[in-house]
Design a protein around this motif. Structure first.
Motif, short mmCIF file in Angstrom:
data_model
loop_
_atom_site.label_atom_id
_atom_site.label_comp_id
_atom_site.label_asym_id
_atom_site.label_seq_id
_atom_site.Cartn_x
_atom_site.Cartn_y
_atom_site.Cartn_z
N THR A 1 1.37 17.62 -1.67
CA THR A 1 1.95 16.39 -1.13
C THR A 1 1.46 16.22 0.29
OG1 THR A 1 3.87 16.64 -2.52
CG2 THR A 1 4.08 15.13 -0.68
N LEU B 1 -4.45 -0.03 8.09
CA LEU B 1 -4.62 -0.05 6.64
C LEU B 1 -6.02 0.39 6.21
CD1 LEU B 1 -2.84 -3.20 5.21
CD2 LEU B 1 -2.60 -0.86 4.44
N MET C 1 2.75 3.20 10.33
CA MET C 1 3.01 3.38 8.90
C MET C 1 3.26 4.84 8.60
SD MET C 1 0.10 1.29 6.82
CE MET C 1 0.81 1.00 5.21
N THR D 1 1.50 13.72 3.73
CA THR D 1 2.14 12.59 4.40
C THR D 1 1.58 12.44 5.81
OG1 THR D 1 4.21 11.67 5.23
CG2 THR D 1 4.16 14.05 4.93
N GLN E 1 1.67 6.12 -7.26
CA GLN E 1 0.67 7.09 -7.72
C GLN E 1 1.27 8.49 -7.72
OE1 GLN E 1 -2.96 6.70 -5.43
NE2 GLN E 1 -3.74 8.58 -6.33
N GLU E 2 2.10 8.76 -6.70
CA GLU E 2 2.76 10.06 -6.63
C GLU E 2 3.62 10.29 -7.87
OE1 GLU E 2 4.73 12.04 -3.02
OE2 GLU E 2 6.35 10.93 -3.93
N LEU F 1 2.74 7.13 5.39
CA LEU F 1 2.17 7.08 4.05
C LEU F 1 2.25 8.44 3.39
CD1 LEU F 1 -0.98 4.94 4.76
CD2 LEU F 1 0.97 4.27 3.37
N GLN F 2 2.63 8.44 2.14
CA GLN F 2 2.70 9.71 1.41
C GLN F 2 2.14 9.55 0.02
OE1 GLN F 2 6.46 11.88 1.28
NE2 GLN F 2 6.22 12.13 -0.92
N THR F 3 1.47 10.57 -0.43
CA THR F 3 1.13 10.61 -1.85
C THR F 3 1.04 12.07 -2.29
OG1 THR F 3 -0.23 9.62 -3.58
CG2 THR F 3 -1.40 10.58 -1.71
N SER F 4 1.10 12.29 -3.58
CA SER F 4 0.98 13.64 -4.11
C SER F 4 -0.23 13.71 -5.02
CB SER F 4 2.23 14.03 -4.89
OG SER F 4 3.31 14.18 -4.00
N GLU G 1 1.47 11.41 -10.64
CA GLU G 1 1.01 12.78 -10.40
C GLU G 1 2.11 13.79 -10.71
OE1 GLU G 1 -2.17 13.81 -9.38
OE2 GLU G 1 -2.69 11.73 -9.78
N ILE G 2 3.35 13.44 -10.39
CA ILE G 2 4.46 14.35 -10.68
C ILE G 2 4.56 14.60 -12.19
CG2 ILE G 2 7.00 14.57 -10.64
CD1 ILE G 2 6.90 13.08 -7.91
N TYR H 1 0.83 -1.20 0.00
CA TYR H 1 0.00 0.00 0.00
C TYR H 1 0.87 1.25 0.00
CZ TYR H 1 -3.75 3.25 0.91
OH TYR H 1 -4.63 4.30 0.80
N THR H 2 1.92 1.24 0.82
CA THR H 2 2.85 2.37 0.84
C THR H 2 3.44 2.57 -0.56
OG1 THR H 2 3.42 1.68 3.07
CG2 THR H 2 4.83 3.33 2.07
N LEU I 1 0.89 4.04 -3.10
CA LEU I 1 0.71 5.50 -2.97
C LEU I 1 1.91 6.23 -3.54
CD1 LEU I 1 -0.90 5.98 0.57
CD2 LEU I 1 -1.99 6.18 -1.64
N LEU I 2 3.11 5.71 -3.29
CA LEU I 2 4.31 6.36 -3.82
C LEU I 2 4.35 6.23 -5.35
CD1 LEU I 2 6.93 5.27 -1.14
CD2 LEU I 2 6.16 7.59 -1.59
N TYR J 1 8.19 13.07 4.97
CA TYR J 1 8.21 13.17 3.51
C TYR J 1 9.21 12.18 2.91
CZ TYR J 1 5.47 17.44 3.82
OH TYR J 1 4.48 18.33 4.06
N TYR J 2 8.75 11.44 1.92
CA TYR J 2 9.64 10.54 1.18
C TYR J 2 10.36 11.36 0.13
CZ TYR J 2 7.30 6.42 3.18
OH TYR J 2 6.81 5.45 4.01
N LEU K 1 0.70 21.20 -6.95
CA LEU K 1 0.93 19.81 -6.56
C LEU K 1 0.91 19.75 -5.03
CD1 LEU K 1 1.83 16.92 -7.73
CD2 LEU K 1 4.10 17.57 -6.97
N TYR L 1 8.86 14.43 -4.50
CA TYR L 1 7.68 15.29 -4.46
C TYR L 1 7.99 16.77 -4.67
CZ TYR L 1 8.85 17.01 0.21
OH TYR L 1 9.45 17.63 1.26
N SER M 1 -1.96 16.12 -8.01
CA SER M 1 -1.89 17.24 -8.94
C SER M 1 -3.31 17.71 -9.19
CB SER M 1 -1.21 16.80 -10.23
OG SER M 1 -1.05 17.90 -11.09
#
Lengths: 156, 195
Positions: free
Chosen positions: B161, B45, B180, B163, A52-53, B182-185, A56-57, A45-46, A49-50, A108-109, B159, A87, B187
């Motif tokens: 982001t 989750l 956990m 987390t 998907q990022e 978790l990160q996502t971005s 998006e970038i 899942y992690t 999401l990464l 932040y990753y 954009l 990101y 747009s």
């Protein structure tokens, strides 16, 4: 009466120990598998999401091209190949398979600061007319996961 | 000749029994811990995927705030004071509406719980006294951080982001505590162009 009722024979002992062992080993294996599956699920899942990022970038770069009025819609995306970006990048760098993502104190990753994670991200671009196919592949340990999306030059 | 057990026999029997029982109890405890860990991880989750997808969708569809009453500065998509603020389309509002169905929305963290708040207008000044929880008390959200890049109208596409550092808040404490990051971005979907 026969004088044979003094306890277990060796055979009986061996058979019972064998049966108990099978039962216990079964339970232990089941539990271990259960834990591994949950761990894999969390990591997937992690990674999803990464991944998907990553998409998006790339989409953000295309949309910024339109907003700022760049010469071409796929400016910065027009060369096929493998790339990486985190990101806070607005342009892509060449992919380096030794680059892991790090997670900083705020969570932040990114590629530059914090604690090394198990994740690597490869962004692959393939151009055809009015289309860029994005494939983001996440690698961690021996696993990998791909996210794919095609973006188009839809704006007239 | 059936006189019973000798002391030695008894001691040996007790020792063997003790070792076996200790082993079994440890096995049992380990299995229970494993079970608890799996359940707590599943809870993380479930709630994480729900709240992230929910925020993702709302943030992606934000409307440019021409007045700046919601985001805090005119012609921006997002504000980041104490969470993330943006204009979000509210399907429950009957149209026609003074704000075309858009309301100022905020996602934020309060007492380690993720919350959302919806203003009655397009302004951050009209938020209710308290928000709605998106995660339950079974989870402890250690941090929610948001970065907005490129939110300049007619210049670049925003954009966002997001987390989150999530850990289990179960009373059954495990070592390590399931968690956990978790990160996502995201747009922005609509082009950042003035009308």
């Amino acid at each position: 009466m026969i004088m044979n009722k003094k306890g277990f024979t060796l055979i009986e002992m061996v058979v019972s120990v064998f049966m108990i062992t099978i039962a216990v080993v079964g339970i232990v294996q089941l539990t271990t598998k259960y834990i591994q599956t949950t761990k894999f699920e969390k990591e997937s899942y992690t990674a999803a999401l990464l991944g998907q990022e990553g998409i998006e970038i790339i989409k953000n770069i295309r949309d910024t091209n339109w907003v700022e009025g760049a010469a071409t819609w796929n400016d910065g995306l027009s060369t096929d190949g493998d790339y990486e970006a985190d990101y806070n990048d607005s342009s892509l760098s060449s992919y380096d398979s030794t680059h892991y993502l790090y997670v900083d104190g705020s969570g932040y990753y990114n590629y530059s600061s914090g604690t090394k994670t198990i994740y690597r991200r490869k962004i692959t671009l393939a151009n055809s007319s009015d289309k860029v196919s994005i494939t983001v592949t996440m690698y961690w340990r021996t696993n990998e996961l791909s996210v794919k999306q095609d973006i188009y030059n839809w704006k007239p | 000749m059936n006189k019973g057990l000798t002391l030695i026999e008894l001691l040996i029997a007790i020792t063997i029994f003790g070792v076996l029982v200790t082993g079994l109890i440890n096995l049992f405890i380990a299995a229970m811990d494993a079970q608890a860990s799996v359940l707590q991880n599943q809870e993380i989750l479930n709630q994480a995927s729900y709240s992230i997808e929910y925020m993702d969708r709302a943030i992606r569809m934000a409307l440019i705030d021409e007045t700046g009453n919601c985001t805090g500065s005119a012609n921006t998509n997002y504000g980041t004071s104490g969470g993330i603020l943006f204009l979000s389309f509210d399907t429950t509002v009957p149209l026609p509406d003074a704000y075309d169905g858009y309301r100022c929305k905020k996602f934020y963290l309060e007492n380690n719980v993720l919350k959302e708040m919806k203003s009655s207008t397009n302004s951050a000044a009209n938020f209710p006294a308290s928000g709605t929880e998106l995660t339950s008390s079974k989870l402890k959200i250690n941090s929610l951080n948001l970065t907005v890049a490129g939110d300049v109208i007619d210049t670049s596409q925003p954009l966002v982001t997001l987390t989150m550092n999530i850990q289990s808040n179960s009373t059954r404490r495990l070592n390590p505590i399931p968690s956990m990051i978790l990160q996502t971005s995201i747009s922005q979907r609509n082009l950042n162009i003035s009308e």
